[in-house]
Write a protein that holds these residues in place. Structure first.
Motif, PDB file in Angstrom:
ATOM      1  N   TYR A 229     -11.930   3.744  -7.439  1.00 26.45           N
ATOM      2  CA  TYR A 229     -11.076   4.913  -7.240  1.00 26.45           C
ATOM      3  C   TYR A 229     -10.143   5.066  -8.445  1.00 26.45           C
ATOM      4  O   TYR A 229      -9.712   4.074  -9.023  1.00 26.45           O
ATOM      5  N   ASN A 230      -9.837   6.331  -8.800  1.00 27.02           N
ATOM      6  CA  ASN A 230      -8.738   6.506  -9.743  1.00 27.02           C
ATOM      7  C   ASN A 230      -7.469   6.809  -8.952  1.00 27.02           C
ATOM      8  O   ASN A 230      -7.492   6.948  -7.728  1.00 27.02           O
ATOM      9  N   MET A 231      -6.347   6.892  -9.642  1.00 28.79           N
ATOM     10  CA  MET A 231      -5.073   7.037  -8.952  1.00 28.79           C
ATOM     11  C   MET A 231      -4.996   8.356  -8.184  1.00 28.79           C
ATOM     12  O   MET A 231      -4.435   8.414  -7.087  1.00 28.79           O
ATOM     13  N   ASN A 232      -5.560   9.411  -8.742  1.00 32.57           N
ATOM     14  CA  ASN A 232      -5.560  10.690  -8.038  1.00 32.57           C
ATOM     15  C   ASN A 232      -6.383  10.613  -6.758  1.00 32.57           C
ATOM     16  O   ASN A 232      -6.007  11.203  -5.732  1.00 32.57           O
ATOM     17  N   ASP A 233      -7.518   9.887  -6.805  1.00 30.82           N
ATOM     18  CA  ASP A 233      -8.350   9.702  -5.606  1.00 30.82           C
ATOM     19  C   ASP A 233      -7.556   9.002  -4.502  1.00 30.82           C
ATOM     20  O   ASP A 233      -7.665   9.347  -3.321  1.00 30.82           O
ATOM     21  N   LEU A 234      -6.785   7.975  -4.897  1.00 33.48           N
ATOM     22  CA  LEU A 234      -6.017   7.225  -3.909  1.00 33.48           C
ATOM     23  C   LEU A 234      -4.978   8.110  -3.222  1.00 33.48           C
ATOM     24  O   LEU A 234      -4.774   8.011  -2.010  1.00 33.48           O
ATOM     25  N   VAL A 235      -4.325   8.966  -3.993  1.00 29.86           N
ATOM     26  CA  VAL A 235      -3.343   9.878  -3.405  1.00 29.86           C
ATOM     27  C   VAL A 235      -4.017  10.773  -2.378  1.00 29.86           C
ATOM     28  O   VAL A 235      -3.516  10.976  -1.258  1.00 29.86           O
ATOM     29  N   THR A 236      -5.189  11.287  -2.717  1.00 30.50           N
ATOM     30  CA  THR A 236      -5.927  12.158  -1.800  1.00 30.50           C
ATOM     31  C   THR A 236      -6.318  11.418  -0.526  1.00 30.50           C
ATOM     32  O   THR A 236      -6.196  11.946   0.587  1.00 30.50           O
ATOM     33  N   LEU A 237      -6.786  10.176  -0.667  1.00 32.37           N
ATOM     34  CA  LEU A 237      -7.191   9.396   0.510  1.00 32.37           C
ATOM     35  C   LEU A 237      -6.001   9.118   1.424  1.00 32.37           C
ATOM     36  O   LEU A 237      -6.128   9.191   2.657  1.00 32.37           O
ATOM     37  N   VAL A 238      -4.859   8.789   0.837  1.00 26.95           N
ATOM     38  CA  VAL A 238      -3.659   8.552   1.654  1.00 26.95           C
ATOM     39  C   VAL A 238      -3.269   9.832   2.395  1.00 26.95           C
ATOM     40  O   VAL A 238      -2.920   9.792   3.582  1.00 26.95           O
ATOM     41  N   GLU A 239      -3.327  10.962   1.725  1.00 28.52           N
ATOM     42  CA  GLU A 239      -3.021  12.244   2.370  1.00 28.52           C
ATOM     43  C   GLU A 239      -3.914  12.471   3.575  1.00 28.52           C
ATOM     44  O   GLU A 239      -3.453  12.839   4.662  1.00 28.52           O
ATOM     45  N   GLN A 240      -5.216  12.231   3.398  1.00 28.06           N
ATOM     46  CA  GLN A 240      -6.164  12.459   4.486  1.00 28.06           C
ATOM     47  C   GLN A 240      -5.964  11.472   5.628  1.00 28.06           C
ATOM     48  O   GLN A 240      -6.012  11.842   6.804  1.00 28.06           O
ATOM     49  N   SER A 241      -5.752  10.199   5.278  1.00 29.66           N
ATOM     50  CA  SER A 241      -5.633   9.161   6.307  1.00 29.66           C
ATOM     51  C   SER A 241      -4.377   9.327   7.143  1.00 29.66           C
ATOM     52  O   SER A 241      -4.386   9.084   8.355  1.00 29.66           O
ATOM     53  N   LEU A 242      -3.287   9.715   6.506  1.00 30.71           N
ATOM     54  CA  LEU A 242      -2.010   9.844   7.209  1.00 30.71           C
ATOM     55  C   LEU A 242      -1.714  11.278   7.633  1.00 30.71           C
ATOM     56  O   LEU A 242      -0.677  11.534   8.254  1.00 30.71           O
ATOM     57  N   ASN A 243      -2.603  12.193   7.250  1.00 24.16           N
ATOM     58  CA  ASN A 243      -2.460  13.601   7.607  1.00 24.16           C
ATOM     59  C   ASN A 243      -1.103  14.157   7.175  1.00 24.16           C
ATOM     60  O   ASN A 243      -0.368  14.753   7.961  1.00 24.16           O
ATOM     61  N   LYS A 244      -0.790  13.925   5.912  1.00 25.99           N
ATOM     62  CA  LYS A 244       0.476  14.427   5.376  1.00 25.99           C
ATOM     63  C   LYS A 244       0.291  14.802   3.915  1.00 25.99           C
ATOM     64  O   LYS A 244      -0.562  14.243   3.218  1.00 25.99           O
ATOM     65  N   HIS A 245       1.073  15.760   3.466  1.00 19.06           N
ATOM     66  CA  HIS A 245       1.022  16.167   2.062  1.00 19.06           C
ATOM     67  C   HIS A 245       1.851  15.205   1.219  1.00 19.06           C
ATOM     68  O   HIS A 245       2.995  14.904   1.555  1.00 19.06           O
ATOM     69  N   PHE A 318       0.854   1.624   8.403  1.00 19.51           N
ATOM     70  CA  PHE A 318       1.713   2.805   8.443  1.00 19.51           C
ATOM     71  C   PHE A 318       1.524   3.692   9.664  1.00 19.51           C
ATOM     72  O   PHE A 318       2.249   4.671   9.820  1.00 19.51           O
ATOM     73  N   VAL A 319       0.566   3.354  10.547  1.00 15.74           N
ATOM     74  CA  VAL A 319       0.325   4.201  11.713  1.00 15.74           C
ATOM     75  C   VAL A 319       0.610   3.445  13.002  1.00 15.74           C
ATOM     76  O   VAL A 319       1.432   3.873  13.812  1.00 15.74           O
ATOM     77  N   HIS A 320      -0.049   2.322  13.217  1.00 18.95           N
ATOM     78  CA  HIS A 320       0.103   1.588  14.467  1.00 18.95           C
ATOM     79  C   HIS A 320       1.351   0.698  14.420  1.00 18.95           C
ATOM     80  O   HIS A 320       1.632   0.066  13.404  1.00 18.95           O
ATOM     81  N   PRO A 321       2.080   0.611  15.531  1.00 20.22           N
ATOM     82  CA  PRO A 321       3.270  -0.262  15.552  1.00 20.22           C
ATOM     83  C   PRO A 321       2.869  -1.717  15.415  1.00 20.22           C
ATOM     84  O   PRO A 321       1.881  -2.168  15.994  1.00 20.22           O
ATOM     85  N   ARG A 322       3.642  -2.473  14.639  1.00 20.44           N
ATOM     86  CA  ARG A 322       3.362  -3.883  14.394  1.00 20.44           C
ATOM     87  C   ARG A 322       3.866  -4.732  15.544  1.00 20.44           C
ATOM     88  O   ARG A 322       4.935  -4.500  16.085  1.00 20.44           O
ATOM     89  N   GLU A 323       3.087  -5.759  15.903  1.00 22.66           N
ATOM     90  CA  GLU A 323       3.492  -6.691  16.953  1.00 22.66           C
ATOM     91  C   GLU A 323       4.199  -7.917  16.389  1.00 22.66           C
ATOM     92  O   GLU A 323       4.750  -8.719  17.147  1.00 22.66           O
ATOM     93  N   ASP A 324       4.168  -8.094  15.086  1.00 27.71           N
ATOM     94  CA  ASP A 324       4.843  -9.223  14.451  1.00 27.71           C
ATOM     95  C   ASP A 324       5.218  -8.815  13.037  1.00 27.71           C
ATOM     96  O   ASP A 324       4.924  -7.708  12.595  1.00 27.71           O
TER      97      ASP A 324
END
Length: 331
Positions: A229-245, A318-324
């Motif tokens: 991945y390049n850095m721009n690809d990573l930004v896009t993937l994070v946007e999609q995974s977290l559903n945020k701009h 960043f999505v599911h609450p941590r148990e520890d």
């Protein structure tokens, strides 16, 4: 098979033991300076730099996985890299010989190739740029020299790229956290490629080697999950995974390096380690792309795609609450 993992209380060792723990054909033994969060019952406190510890603790082992290392880029004094990474290899080899152990999997690093290389494979000339890479290359040289007189041993050297995954607190996590926060500053044009590896695939590769590499001799494998991945690809993937701009601002390289040097000076004055430094800016902007054709042609099939590994990490962190609050600090 009794598998002794040296340095198994950390990120990779914990995931490896978790993968192997339910296999009845394996007995696990972990040697580490720190107690394991998840596997205290198989952990013995020991120091890879102390010959007497290794001589005693490798008794009865059938295979050794050597993970113990100084790996952060801010270790001081610099001699600590060589004492652990090189001296630890020497102690391990002597202890293996004393106990009749002839099977070793050693975790080295693609850092032996240096920065901004053209997709090097396992035959590329070493050119490490920092003491971590230099010490890993020296440890490999110790091992290769040893093999000249121990040709009947079964040895594998794994040179992984940067490894990421759940609970890891290294450079990839820091990058994903910055991107997801929306306060991300892109240094450079973002087109530099980054080879990475998901921890679930890395430990699966170790299991594959334990079960399938049965011949004597020494083999070296780069380990990288593709595609890069390049850095721009990573930004896009994070946007999609977290559903945020994710807004991103690009800064020229020279300005980023100037800021890195300023943080170096502040860290020196404050006698504190900071998350930003000139070394980390340089590594961020470098193309770190490596060839993994040999590993992928070995018969090994990674259980996760790169995208799956990244999404699993993002959801866990960043999505599911941590148990520890158990975390593993790496680079």
């Amino acid at each position: 098979m009794k598998i002794t993992i040296i340095g198994g209380s950390g990120f990779i060792g914990t995931r490896l033991m978790n993968l192997l723990k339910d296999e009845s054909k394996y007995t696990l033994h972990n040697i580490d300076l720190r107690q394991s969060h998840f596997f205290p019952e198989v952990t013995q406190i020991g120091d890879v730099r102390k010959q007497e510890d290794m001589d005693t603790m490798l008794a009865g082992a059938d295979a050794v996985v050597l993970l113990a290392a100084q790996h952060r880029d801010d270790v001081r004094p610099l001699s600590a890299y060589y004492e652990t990474n090189v001296g630890g290899m020497e102690c391990t080899l002597r202890a293996m010989e004393k106990n009749g152990v002839k099977r070793l999997i050693f975790f080295s690093s693609v850092s032996v190739y240096g920065l901004n290389k053209n997709n090097p494979n396992e035959t590329a000339a070493p050119d490490p740029f920092n003491d971590y890479g230099k010490s890993k290359w020296q440890a490999e040289q110790v091992l290769f020299e040893w093999m000249k007189e121990h040709a009947d041993w079964n040895v594998t050297v794994i040179r992984p790229t940067v490894i990421f995954g759940e609970r890891n607190r290294g450079n990839v996590y820091n990058l994903l956290r910055q991107i997801s926060s929306g306060r991300f500053l892109m240094v450079g044009n973002g087109k530099n490629l980054k080879s990475m590896a998901y921890v679930g695939n890395v430990v699966a590769f170790v299991k594959f080697l334990l079960e399938n590499k049965t011949s004597s001799g020494c083999e070296v494998f780069n380990y990288i999950d593709k595609p890069d991945y390049n850095m721009n690809d990573l930004v896009t993937l994070v946007e999609q995974s977290l559903n945020k701009h994710i807004p991103s601002t690009h800064f020229p390289y020279w300005l980023g390096m100037a800021g890195g040097y300023c943080f170096d000076a502040i860290a020196w004055l404050m006698r504190r380690k900071l998350t930003v430094s000139s070394v980390r800016v340089k590594k961020f902007c470098a193309t770190t792309q490596f060839d993994s054709t040999k590993a992928m042609n070995s018969g090994f099939l990674p259980p996760y795609t790169m995208e799956e590994g990244l999404r699993r990490t993002l959801e866990f962190e960043f999505v599911h609450p941590r148990e520890d609050d158990i975390e593993f600090v790496t680079e």
